[in-house]
Enzyme design. Structure first.
Site, short mmCIF file in Angstrom:
data_model
loop_
_atom_site.label_atom_id
_atom_site.label_comp_id
_atom_site.label_asym_id
_atom_site.label_seq_id
_atom_site.Cartn_x
_atom_site.Cartn_y
_atom_site.Cartn_z
N ASP A 1 0.76 0.53 -13.37
CA ASP A 1 -0.29 -0.25 -12.77
C ASP A 1 0.05 -1.74 -12.82
O ASP A 1 0.18 -2.31 -13.92
CB ASP A 1 -1.58 0.03 -13.55
CG ASP A 1 -2.78 -0.54 -12.85
OD1 ASP A 1 -2.88 -0.37 -11.63
OD2 ASP A 1 -3.61 -1.18 -13.53
N THR B 1 -2.73 -3.98 -6.70
CA THR B 1 -2.37 -5.14 -7.52
C THR B 1 -0.87 -5.42 -7.48
O THR B 1 -0.45 -6.57 -7.53
CB THR B 1 -2.83 -4.94 -8.97
OG1 THR B 1 -2.25 -3.74 -9.47
CG2 THR B 1 -4.33 -4.82 -9.04
N THR B 2 -0.07 -4.36 -7.40
CA THR B 2 1.38 -4.56 -7.28
C THR B 2 1.67 -5.22 -5.94
O THR B 2 2.45 -6.18 -5.85
CB THR B 2 2.11 -3.21 -7.36
OG1 THR B 2 1.56 -2.46 -8.44
CG2 THR B 2 3.59 -3.40 -7.58
N ASP C 1 -8.55 3.17 -10.12
CA ASP C 1 -8.01 2.81 -8.80
C ASP C 1 -8.69 3.67 -7.73
O ASP C 1 -9.10 3.18 -6.68
CB ASP C 1 -6.49 3.06 -8.74
CG ASP C 1 -5.70 1.98 -9.47
OD1 ASP C 1 -6.33 1.05 -10.00
OD2 ASP C 1 -4.46 2.08 -9.51
P1 ADP Z 1 -0.52 -1.03 -5.85
O1 ADP Z 1 -0.69 -1.51 -7.25
O2 ADP Z 1 -0.17 -2.14 -4.92
O3 ADP Z 1 -1.65 -0.20 -5.38
P2 ADP Z 1 0.99 1.44 -5.92
O4 ADP Z 1 2.08 1.72 -6.88
O5 ADP Z 1 -0.30 2.13 -6.08
O6 ADP Z 1 0.80 -0.12 -5.89
O7 ADP Z 1 1.57 1.74 -4.47
C1 ADP Z 1 0.81 1.56 -3.31
C2 ADP Z 1 1.68 1.77 -2.10
O8 ADP Z 1 2.18 3.10 -2.05
C3 ADP Z 1 0.88 1.57 -0.82
O9 ADP Z 1 1.62 0.77 0.06
C4 ADP Z 1 0.70 2.99 -0.30
O10 ADP Z 1 0.60 3.04 1.11
C5 ADP Z 1 1.97 3.63 -0.76
N1 ADP Z 1 1.87 5.10 -0.84
C6 ADP Z 1 1.01 5.84 -1.56
N2 ADP Z 1 1.23 7.17 -1.37
C7 ADP Z 1 2.28 7.26 -0.52
C8 ADP Z 1 3.00 8.33 0.07
N3 ADP Z 1 2.70 9.60 -0.19
N4 ADP Z 1 4.02 8.04 0.91
C9 ADP Z 1 4.34 6.76 1.16
N5 ADP Z 1 3.71 5.70 0.65
C10 ADP Z 1 2.69 5.94 -0.18
MG MG Z 2 -2.27 1.65 -6.10
#
Ligand code: ADP
Ligand code: MG
Length: 537
Positions: A61, A94-95, A387
């Site tokens: 996270d 957040t990332t 989240d």
């Molecule tokens: P954040 O802290 O920004 O939410 P995450 O590690 O949760 O970071 O990653 C979010 C990103 O991962 C988003 O851009 C989302 O569209 C992408 N994402 C989530 N699930 C999938 C998937 N199955 N295939 C491709 N991208 C995905």
């Molecule tokens: Mg996320």
């Protein structure tokens, strides 16, 4: 006659000017983005954070990593701040926001190298950010509380990659049901949902309970195990005479004096218990300690008592049962009592016992009881659930969602480049750099999954040029496809907030050409920005 070099600022204040200031800040922001980038997306890696006392957090996270790292550089801290804002405003992304801010600054540096003035860059960035909001609203799809399936997918997209994987569907179902239940006239207060954790059993046994679950047992085995038609007193003062925090010395010189003293204490305790009984309470949640003798008396009166209940929990119970937290015995009357159909003690497996408050006056009071085999796992599941709650709530609030998997970023970038063509010279360059910063998201999603980022970006771009607005990278299949159909969706608010705050922070940092850091102690150059950093003369 003034000196040639008048000493404007004290010796222990350090100063970085012009380019040095800019480059130092940009470097710090880029480093923050580099740190979190490996965690992005479902194939992102986790980080293990070890505190000075040896506590371990294993997480994926962004905001948790940044908060725990205790970053000190002032510009880097600004990035941590926007990640926190993203967390409190949207609950996810957040990332993404930290990465965007870092990339916007990295790309701005290229323009600075071309001798483009920061003002022109910030103007271009702001134009681009405004346009993005406009495009986002064009691209977004509508969602209603009845689109159960879509909402589930939304929660799942937010939870992928966070150790929640195996029970993702079950957890998504819980998250969606919870958010829908707390809806109140299109408003959602996540405080209505209490998150409680119990070790033992697998994550798949996590459950949604209507009412409040407290990780507390009744203080005495002689108390009833369940109380029907509970009338609940919420007290934040100790139910004992001596304040255990203060060591009192009493000198006693004769047995009579001792007896006298004990009698007095007994009378005082009896008074406390009788006053609580007089209020008609049959359950007491106390924030502080409860005297042994008082426990015995409460048990005799069949009153159910829990001690050392956290303030935040008392507040949740107060909201759920309509009871008022009282600060002294004098305030306690029947009017202050909270109401619930049933208060009972239930064993939570693994030897633990918990107190359940069911049938609360406020039916919106809910508890998500997270189970898991280890504390680290439970904590990471908690972050995943938060989240999930955040995204479902933001999607329902605005009623709009967009495609994940980098699809929306590529579409925005494509439209921005088109828009840039209508601009002249330097602003156009800035808009183009903004567009390329957005591509950092899909390219990192690919990189983290071991795919070739350049190939992937090129193909997604080509598909968008051919009119496939929702073409993105599906990391379940590692293919580029319509990600809406693949049910990889996110709330519009994640993207709009991320773009808004990353632009804000990038432009703010670009405008700084002078850093004046007060060190407090004369320790030489130190731009790590310590506590004393106030940026003042
Ligand atoms: P954040 O802290 O920004 O939410 P995450 O590690 O949760 O970071 O990653 C979010 C990103 O991962 C988003 O851009 C989302 O569209 C992408 N994402 C989530 N699930 C999938 C998937 N199955 N295939 C491709 N991208 C995905
Ligand atoms: Mg996320």
């Amino acid at each position: 006659m003034p000196d040639k070099n008048p000493n404007l600022i004290p010796d222990d204040v350090q100063r970085l000017l012009g380019k040095d200031a800019q480059r130092n800040n940009i470097l710090a922001a880029r480093m923050v983005a580099e740190i979190v980038k490996t965690t992005l997306g479902p194939k992102g890696m986790d980080k293990m954070l070890v505190s000075p006392t040896g506590d371990i957090i294993i997480t994926n996270d962004g905001v948790t990593i940044l908060e725990e790292m205790q970053i000190e550089h002032p510009a880097a801290k600004m990035i941590v701040d926007i990640a926190k804002t993203q967390d409190s405003e949207v609950g996810d992304g957040t990332t993404t926001v930290a990465m965007l801010a870092g990339k916007l600054l990295e790309n701005a540096e290229k323009l600075l190298d071309k001798k483009i003035h920061p003002t022109a860059i910030t103007k271009g960035y702001q134009l681009a950010a405004e346009k993005c909001q406009f495009f986002l609203n064009q691209i977004a799809l509508k969602i209603t509380p009845y689109d159960e399936e879509l909402l589930n997918q939304l929660a799942m997209t937010a939870m992928t990659g966070k150790s929640a994987e195996s029970s993702k569907e079950k957890l998504a179902g819980i998250v969606v049901r919870a958010v829908k239940q707390i809806e109140n006239d299109k408003k959602y207060d996540l405080n209505d949902i209490k998150i409680e954790k119990a070790k033992g059993n697998g994550v798949e046994n996590t459950e949604l309970i209507s009412g409040i679950v407290l990780d507390k047992e009744k203080v005495s085995q002689d108390m009833p195990s369940s109380v029907q038609d509970a009338r609940i007193a919420l007290v934040d003062f100790p139910l004992e005479i001596k304040n255990p925090e203060i060591d009192t010395k009493i000198s006693i010189s004769s047995p009579e004096q001792l007896q006298n003293f004990l009698d007095q204490e007994e009378r005082a305790i009896k008074l406390i218990v009788s006053k609580i009984k007089a209020s008609s309470a049959n359950v007491v949640f106390c924030q502080k300690g409860v005297d042994d003798f008082a426990q015995y008396l409460f048990a005799k009166e069949k009153i159910y008592v829990c001690r050392r209940v956290a303030r935040s929990d008392l507040e949740k119970i107060s909201k759920a049962t309509g009871g008022k937290i009282v600060g002294s015995l004098g305030e306690l009357t029947a009017n202050e009592l909270g109401k619930a159909q049933l208060v009972e003690e239930i064993s939570s497996g693994d030897g633990g016992v918990m107190t359940y408050i069911r049938g609360c006056l406020n039916p919106k009071a809910l508890t998500i009881l997270i189970r898991g085999s280890s504390d680290h796992l439970i904590d990471e599941i908690e972050r995943a659930i938060k989240d999930g709650l955040g995204v479902v709530m933001s999607a329902l609030k605005t009623g709009l969602v967009v495609a994940g998997g980098g699809a929306v970023e590529i579409e925005l970038s494509r439209r921005l480049r088109q828009f840039g063509q209508s601009l002249s010279g330097r602003e156009r360059l800035a808009v183009e750099e903004f567009a390329s910063a957005l591509e950092f998201i899909p390219s990192t999603l690919a990189e983290n999954a071991g795919l070739d980022p350049i190939d992937i970006i090129t193909e997604i771009k080509a598909r968008h040029d051919a009119g496939e607005v929702n073409a993105g990278l599906n990391l379940f299949t590692n293919k580029i496809e319509n990600v809406i159909e693949a049910k990889i969706i996110e709330p519009l608010k994640i993207k709009s907030q991320a773009i808004l705050s990353s632009t804000e922070v990038a432009t703010m940092i670009l405008r700084i050409d002078d850093v004046i850091a007060s060190n407090g102690k004369n320790k030489g150059m130190n731009f790590s920005g310590n506590e004393n950093y106030r940026g003042e003369f």
